[in-house]
Design an enzyme around this catalytic site. Structure first.
Site, mmCIF file in Angstrom:
data_model
loop_
_atom_site.group_PDB
_atom_site.id
_atom_site.type_symbol
_atom_site.label_atom_id
_atom_site.label_comp_id
_atom_site.label_asym_id
_atom_site.label_seq_id
_atom_site.Cartn_x
_atom_site.Cartn_y
_atom_site.Cartn_z
ATOM 1 N N ASN A 69 49.487 35.787 4.805
ATOM 2 C CA ASN A 69 48.174 36.397 4.809
ATOM 3 C C ASN A 69 48.227 37.718 4.048
ATOM 4 O OD1 ASN A 69 47.412 38.973 6.500
ATOM 5 N ND2 ASN A 69 49.115 37.986 7.578
ATOM 6 N N ASN A 100 45.580 48.863 18.193
ATOM 7 C CA ASN A 100 46.434 48.845 16.999
ATOM 8 C C ASN A 100 45.808 49.711 15.911
ATOM 9 O OD1 ASN A 100 47.282 47.619 14.233
ATOM 10 N ND2 ASN A 100 48.808 46.860 15.685
ATOM 11 N N CYS A 131 52.235 47.318 7.636
ATOM 12 C CA CYS A 131 51.360 46.351 6.981
ATOM 13 C C CYS A 131 51.789 46.185 5.520
ATOM 14 C CB CYS A 131 49.900 46.778 7.025
ATOM 15 S SG CYS A 131 48.843 45.590 6.151
ATOM 16 N N LYS A 166 54.954 49.894 15.424
ATOM 17 C CA LYS A 166 55.145 48.508 14.981
ATOM 18 C C LYS A 166 55.901 48.499 13.668
ATOM 19 C CE LYS A 166 52.803 44.093 14.264
ATOM 20 N NZ LYS A 166 51.554 43.335 14.437
ATOM 21 N N ASN A 193 56.657 42.849 12.130
ATOM 22 C CA ASN A 193 55.467 42.520 11.359
ATOM 23 C C ASN A 193 55.861 41.403 10.386
ATOM 24 O OD1 ASN A 193 52.991 42.642 9.856
ATOM 25 N ND2 ASN A 193 52.752 44.784 10.448
ATOM 26 N N THR A 194 54.977 41.031 9.481
ATOM 27 C CA THR A 194 55.248 39.879 8.612
ATOM 28 C C THR A 194 56.255 40.224 7.524
ATOM 29 O OG1 THR A 194 53.354 40.519 7.273
ATOM 30 C CG2 THR A 194 52.975 38.865 8.980
ATOM 31 N N GLY A 266 51.328 35.709 17.520
ATOM 32 C CA GLY A 266 50.411 35.972 16.419
ATOM 33 C C GLY A 266 49.856 34.714 15.791
#
Lengths: 303, 245
Positions: A69, A100, A131, A166, A193-194, A266
């Site tokens: 994403n 968040n 992010c 995070k 996170n991703t 998630g």
């Protein structure tokens, strides 16, 4: 304390299952489907100081056992969240929620946290320094221990609520980042996170995502998340919230065995909107199966 | 309200070289409005795949699909009796009273899919639609007979003139109509909006994640602010759409 309950920074959760930010909106889409008060808590959509439309489309791409994403932190901005989203959420959710927060400067992180600090519905602040889909902020704070510590200190100075940092897996040494956050006063860390990834359209030879790159999530990343949670939880004393590809009750147990105090879910929410409710229902039987009396007896829960 | 359920594949019928129809039986109670879509889970693929509902009855619904990638190629191979996990009742759907008493239903390729059930519901509501269906060649034409069987005037255009009117759908919009409902390729939708000043509703197709408003993967900017195609869409009023260059 119930069989499934865990303590997260001094607030008791009925169970360790937490829908992850960006996959659960501000909760009420899911509240139409089931009573979301069954959740331990959830982490709401990443919120910035100003409203953000996010990245151009396509923002989503398929991957083996996962997805990419590049939404780019679409959100209505912190004022609208406080004015519109939280009152709407308060009607269907009677527990503390994880707020968040994202930003593009240390001052912005601090300002958003300061504004949310007054909200009684907010139990914890989860500061997203990871992010991968925005430029000039986000992950750049999470890839350098000094920057991560600076964000942590700035946020801690404006809130009395527990602060969770995070963390990004897109680093050489996630342990050094986690330690820097802990030393700067973080109350917990959440990871991962991703993972930064990419797909190409074979017909055009061009990247599928308009942002070119995006964050990989889903079962494909679960072993990486376990490894990082295991490494970090041995290196810090604060609680570690584990996430990354968790999609079953067994995965929750495994993540807690790796050292997680609580577990976020998630991408799985996007495929099966009932999955968190179902995992909570299935946990007792799976614990029986493995001879686990209380979930807090697991390594992470006992911290 | 969205529902999740297991459906049984009752028919998987090849219509043309690339287009097939799929009929699934199960609890269709969440499928309420033409223009809504479903999300089908397929073995080995992570994300569900979205399809507009082409028709529904008391215990089944039909979708039309063109084989265009891994998901639809896999779908084409599935035999009768296959059980599929489906999210139903997604999206907003068309407004039956938005486009007057004699609207045009303008479809291009598999974009004609949601217009078929829409035609049926419009007829029930006392509205008299006409269908205008665009294809590339005569070999690509499908569902023309089904639209005609509803007793509505059905115009076919083909780009090469091998069937019906030669040209694009906008070359066949000369007769009076009260408004339009359109679904199909982006260039066609834009051309229709440029060719007509009547009220219109457009069903847009965007690459989606969840399909129910959680991931923000399909948000488009409109003149009324950001809208999730899966939740506030896929049907938008023509005036809302910002056409990108």
């Amino acid at each position: 304390m119930g069989r499934l309950s865990v303590d997260l920074c001094g607030i008791e959760l009925d169970n360790p299952v937490i829908p992850a930010s960006g996959t659960f909106g501000y909760g009420y889409e899911f509240a139409e489907l089931y009573d979301i008060n069954c959740l331990g808590t959830f982490s709401f959509k990443g919120t910035t100081l100003e409203p953000r439309y996010g990245n151009p489309l396509p923002r989503i791409a398929e991957a083996k056992a996962g997805m990419l994403n590049a939404v780019g932190l679409q959100n209505p901005g912190v004022e609208a969240v406080i004015r519109d989203e939280l009152p709407r959420l308060a009607k269907c959710f009677h527990k503390k929620v994880i707020a968040n927060v994202s930003g593009f400067s240390i001052e912005e992180y601090a300002e958003v946290c300061r504004l949310l600090d007054n909200e009684p519905l907010v139990g914890w602040l989860e500061v997203n320094i990871s992010c991968p889909n925005v430029h000039g902020g986000g992950m750049s704070f999470g890839t350098d221990p000094k920057a991560a510590a600076a964000v942590t200190r700035a946020v801690k100075a404006v809130t009395t609520k527990p602060v969770i940092l995070k963390l990004s897996p897109n680093v050489t040494d996630i342990v050094s980042i986690a330690r820097a956050c802990e030393d700067a006063g973080a109350d917990a860390v959440s990871l991962i996170n991703t993972l930064l990834g990419m797909r190409f359209d074979l017909k055009t030879g061009k990247p599928i995502l308009a942002n070119n790159t995006g964050g990989l999530s889903g079962p494909a990343v679960f072993p990486i998340a376990l490894r990082m949670v295991w490494q970090v939880s041995q290196a810090v004393k604060i609680p570690v919230i584990g996430l990354g590809g968790v999609s079953s009750a067994d995965d929750v147990i495994e993540m807690m065995m790796a050292g997680a105090t609580a577990v976020q879910i998630g991408a799985a929410n996007l495929i099966d909107p009932f999955i968190c409710r179902d995992i909570i229902r299935e946990l007792p039987a799976r614990m029986d199966h493995y001879g686990i009396a209380k979930i807090s007896d697991l390594k992470g829960g006992s911290r | 309200m969205m529902k999740q359920g297991v459906f049984e594949l009752a028919e998987n019928t090849v219509l043309t070289g690339k287009v097939s129809s799929l009929r699934l039986t199960g609890d269709v109670s969440a499928i309420e409005i033409p223009g809504q879509f479903v999300q089908i889970q397929l073995d080995g693929l992570f994300l569900r795949r979205p399809f507009s509902v082409c028709d529904r009855d008391d215990n089944s619904f039909t979708v039309l699909y063109e084989t265009a990638g891994t998901g639809t190629e896999l779908l084409r191979t599935l035999p009768t009796g296959t059980e599929l996990d489906v999210l139903t009742g997604l999206g907003n759907g068309f407004d039956l009273y938005r486009c007057g008493d004699t609207p045009l239903l303008i479809g291009g390729g598999t974009g004609i899919s949601p217009l078929y059930w829409l035609a049926k519901e419009l007829l029930k509501s006392g509205v008299s639609p006409k269908a205008l269906l665009g294809f590339n060649t005569a070999d690509d034409v499908f569902y023309a007979d089904e639209f005609e069987a509803l007793g509505i005037e059905t115009l076919i255009t083909t780009a090469d003139g091998s069937r019906g009117i030669k040209g694009l759908v906008i070359d066949a919009m000369d007769k009076p109509y009260s408004g339009f409902y359109a679904c199909g390729p982006e260039a066609m939708l834009r051309a229709v909006c440029e060719a007509s000043s009547k009220p219109g509703q457009i069903s847009l197709d965007r690459r989606m994640g969840c399909g129910f408003g959680a991931c923000m993967g399909c948000t488009v900017m409109t003149w009324n602010g950001p809208k999730r195609i899966c939740k506030e869409g896929p049907v938008l009023d023509r005036e809302e759409i910002i056409w990108e260059d």
